[in-house]
Design a protein around this motif. Sequence first.
Motif, PDB file in Angstrom:
ATOM      1  N   GLY A   5       0.815  -1.213   0.000  1.00  0.00           N
ATOM      2  CA  GLY A   5       0.000   0.000   0.000  1.00  0.00           C
ATOM      3  C   GLY A   5       0.844   1.256   0.000  1.00  0.00           C
ATOM      4  O   GLY A   5       0.572   2.208  -0.728  1.00  0.00           O
ATOM      5  N   ILE A   6       1.892   1.258   0.810  1.00  0.00           N
ATOM      6  CA  ILE A   6       2.794   2.407   0.863  1.00  0.00           C
ATOM      7  C   ILE A   6       3.521   2.554  -0.470  1.00  0.00           C
ATOM      8  O   ILE A   6       3.656   3.671  -0.973  1.00  0.00           O
ATOM      9  CB  ILE A   6       3.791   2.268   2.031  1.00  0.00           C
ATOM     10  CG1 ILE A   6       3.044   2.360   3.359  1.00  0.00           C
ATOM     11  CG2 ILE A   6       4.873   3.330   1.944  1.00  0.00           C
ATOM     12  CD1 ILE A   6       3.896   2.021   4.560  1.00  0.00           C
ATOM     13  N   GLY A   7       3.946   1.450  -1.043  1.00  0.00           N
ATOM     14  CA  GLY A   7       4.613   1.491  -2.350  1.00  0.00           C
ATOM     15  C   GLY A   7       3.695   2.045  -3.424  1.00  0.00           C
ATOM     16  O   GLY A   7       4.118   2.836  -4.273  1.00  0.00           O
ATOM     17  N   GLY A   8       2.435   1.639  -3.387  1.00  0.00           N
ATOM     18  CA  GLY A   8       1.465   2.155  -4.348  1.00  0.00           C
ATOM     19  C   GLY A   8       1.251   3.644  -4.200  1.00  0.00           C
ATOM     20  O   GLY A   8       1.139   4.367  -5.190  1.00  0.00           O
ATOM     21  N   LEU A   9       1.197   4.121  -2.953  1.00  0.00           N
ATOM     22  CA  LEU A   9       1.040   5.558  -2.722  1.00  0.00           C
ATOM     23  C   LEU A   9       2.254   6.337  -3.202  1.00  0.00           C
ATOM     24  O   LEU A   9       2.119   7.438  -3.748  1.00  0.00           O
ATOM     25  CB  LEU A   9       0.799   5.830  -1.237  1.00  0.00           C
ATOM     26  CG  LEU A   9      -0.583   5.465  -0.721  1.00  0.00           C
ATOM     27  CD1 LEU A   9      -0.644   5.668   0.796  1.00  0.00           C
ATOM     28  CD2 LEU A   9      -1.653   6.292  -1.407  1.00  0.00           C
ATOM     29  N   ILE A  10       3.432   5.767  -3.019  1.00  0.00           N
ATOM     30  CA  ILE A  10       4.652   6.426  -3.494  1.00  0.00           C
ATOM     31  C   ILE A  10       4.651   6.522  -5.017  1.00  0.00           C
ATOM     32  O   ILE A  10       4.944   7.578  -5.580  1.00  0.00           O
ATOM     33  CB  ILE A  10       5.908   5.689  -2.977  1.00  0.00           C
ATOM     34  CG1 ILE A  10       6.025   5.882  -1.467  1.00  0.00           C
ATOM     35  CG2 ILE A  10       7.166   6.179  -3.690  1.00  0.00           C
ATOM     36  CD1 ILE A  10       7.085   5.024  -0.804  1.00  0.00           C
ATOM     37  N   VAL A  11       4.293   5.419  -5.689  1.00  0.00           N
ATOM     38  CA  VAL A  11       4.231   5.433  -7.155  1.00  0.00           C
ATOM     39  C   VAL A  11       3.178   6.438  -7.622  1.00  0.00           C
ATOM     40  O   VAL A  11       3.415   7.192  -8.575  1.00  0.00           O
ATOM     41  CB  VAL A  11       3.940   4.020  -7.711  1.00  0.00           C
ATOM     42  CG1 VAL A  11       3.637   4.065  -9.202  1.00  0.00           C
ATOM     43  CG2 VAL A  11       5.116   3.097  -7.445  1.00  0.00           C
ATOM     44  N   LEU A  12       2.031   6.486  -6.957  1.00  0.00           N
ATOM     45  CA  LEU A  12       0.991   7.445  -7.317  1.00  0.00           C
ATOM     46  C   LEU A  12       1.493   8.879  -7.171  1.00  0.00           C
ATOM     47  O   LEU A  12       1.291   9.714  -8.057  1.00  0.00           O
ATOM     48  CB  LEU A  12      -0.252   7.234  -6.444  1.00  0.00           C
ATOM     49  CG  LEU A  12      -1.400   8.214  -6.672  1.00  0.00           C
ATOM     50  CD1 LEU A  12      -1.961   8.071  -8.077  1.00  0.00           C
ATOM     51  CD2 LEU A  12      -2.486   7.986  -5.636  1.00  0.00           C
ATOM     52  N   VAL A  39       2.718   7.558 -18.783  1.00  0.00           N
ATOM     53  CA  VAL A  39       2.823   7.528 -17.318  1.00  0.00           C
ATOM     54  C   VAL A  39       1.556   6.954 -16.683  1.00  0.00           C
ATOM     55  O   VAL A  39       1.627   6.219 -15.705  1.00  0.00           O
ATOM     56  CB  VAL A  39       3.140   8.944 -16.779  1.00  0.00           C
ATOM     57  CG1 VAL A  39       3.021   8.995 -15.268  1.00  0.00           C
ATOM     58  CG2 VAL A  39       4.532   9.378 -17.214  1.00  0.00           C
ATOM     59  N   VAL A  40       0.387   7.266 -17.264  1.00  0.00           N
ATOM     60  CA  VAL A  40      -0.875   6.797 -16.687  1.00  0.00           C
ATOM     61  C   VAL A  40      -1.093   5.307 -16.966  1.00  0.00           C
ATOM     62  O   VAL A  40      -1.526   4.560 -16.084  1.00  0.00           O
ATOM     63  CB  VAL A  40      -2.057   7.645 -17.222  1.00  0.00           C
ATOM     64  CG1 VAL A  40      -3.382   7.023 -16.858  1.00  0.00           C
ATOM     65  CG2 VAL A  40      -1.966   9.058 -16.677  1.00  0.00           C
ATOM     66  N   ILE A  41      -0.774   4.863 -18.178  1.00  0.00           N
ATOM     67  CA  ILE A  41      -1.020   3.461 -18.551  1.00  0.00           C
ATOM     68  C   ILE A  41       0.002   2.526 -17.912  1.00  0.00           C
ATOM     69  O   ILE A  41      -0.352   1.430 -17.471  1.00  0.00           O
ATOM     70  CB  ILE A  41      -1.030   3.311 -20.089  1.00  0.00           C
ATOM     71  CG1 ILE A  41      -2.253   4.044 -20.660  1.00  0.00           C
ATOM     72  CG2 ILE A  41      -1.051   1.849 -20.503  1.00  0.00           C
ATOM     73  CD1 ILE A  41      -2.258   4.157 -22.176  1.00  0.00           C
ATOM     74  N   LEU A  42       1.249   2.944 -17.852  1.00  0.00           N
ATOM     75  CA  LEU A  42       2.308   2.129 -17.242  1.00  0.00           C
ATOM     76  C   LEU A  42       2.918   2.925 -16.082  1.00  0.00           C
ATOM     77  O   LEU A  42       3.978   3.535 -16.233  1.00  0.00           O
ATOM     78  CB  LEU A  42       3.401   1.813 -18.272  1.00  0.00           C
ATOM     79  CG  LEU A  42       2.968   1.074 -19.526  1.00  0.00           C
ATOM     80  CD1 LEU A  42       4.095   1.046 -20.531  1.00  0.00           C
ATOM     81  CD2 LEU A  42       2.530  -0.336 -19.183  1.00  0.00           C
ATOM     82  N   PRO A  43       2.271   2.924 -14.919  1.00  0.00           N
ATOM     83  CA  PRO A  43       2.688   3.840 -13.846  1.00  0.00           C
ATOM     84  C   PRO A  43       4.163   3.769 -13.459  1.00  0.00           C
ATOM     85  O   PRO A  43       4.839   4.789 -13.488  1.00  0.00           O
ATOM     86  CB  PRO A  43       1.803   3.442 -12.671  1.00  0.00           C
ATOM     87  CG  PRO A  43       0.616   2.800 -13.278  1.00  0.00           C
ATOM     88  CD  PRO A  43       1.104   2.145 -14.535  1.00  0.00           C
ATOM     89  N   LEU A  44       4.675   2.617 -13.125  1.00  0.00           N
ATOM     90  CA  LEU A  44       6.067   2.553 -12.676  1.00  0.00           C
ATOM     91  C   LEU A  44       7.037   2.636 -13.846  1.00  0.00           C
ATOM     92  O   LEU A  44       7.967   3.451 -13.842  1.00  0.00           O
ATOM     93  CB  LEU A  44       6.302   1.267 -11.871  1.00  0.00           C
ATOM     94  CG  LEU A  44       7.681   1.124 -11.233  1.00  0.00           C
ATOM     95  CD1 LEU A  44       7.971   2.304 -10.312  1.00  0.00           C
ATOM     96  CD2 LEU A  44       7.784  -0.176 -10.472  1.00  0.00           C
ATOM     97  N   LEU A  45       6.824   1.825 -14.860  1.00  0.00           N
ATOM     98  CA  LEU A  45       7.708   1.826 -16.023  1.00  0.00           C
ATOM     99  C   LEU A  45       7.642   3.165 -16.755  1.00  0.00           C
ATOM    100  O   LEU A  45       8.667   3.718 -17.163  1.00  0.00           O
ATOM    101  CB  LEU A  45       7.352   0.676 -16.971  1.00  0.00           C
ATOM    102  CG  LEU A  45       8.252   0.496 -18.180  1.00  0.00           C
ATOM    103  CD1 LEU A  45       9.683   0.225 -17.763  1.00  0.00           C
ATOM    104  CD2 LEU A  45       7.733  -0.630 -19.053  1.00  0.00           C
TER     105      LEU A  45
END
Length: 60
Positions: A5-12, A39-45
């Motif tokens: 969850g924290i990782g997802g928030l950081i990526v967001l 950026v929206v379709i491939l959030p991290l990559l």
Amino acid sequence: MEITGIGGLIVLALDIWAVISILGSGVSTGKKVLWVLLVVILPLLGFIIWLIFGPRSPRI
């Protein structure tokens, strides 16, 4: 599970920062749309690709 969850928030947060920076850059509207879609379709990559190759907003 909390780490995910924290990782997802950081990526967001990083993706939001990237989109704001892209929209504030001086490139053409078409390129801005393509970068934002990446950026929206491939959030991290997409963020990593933008970080290396993408347009930046001018520094103040």
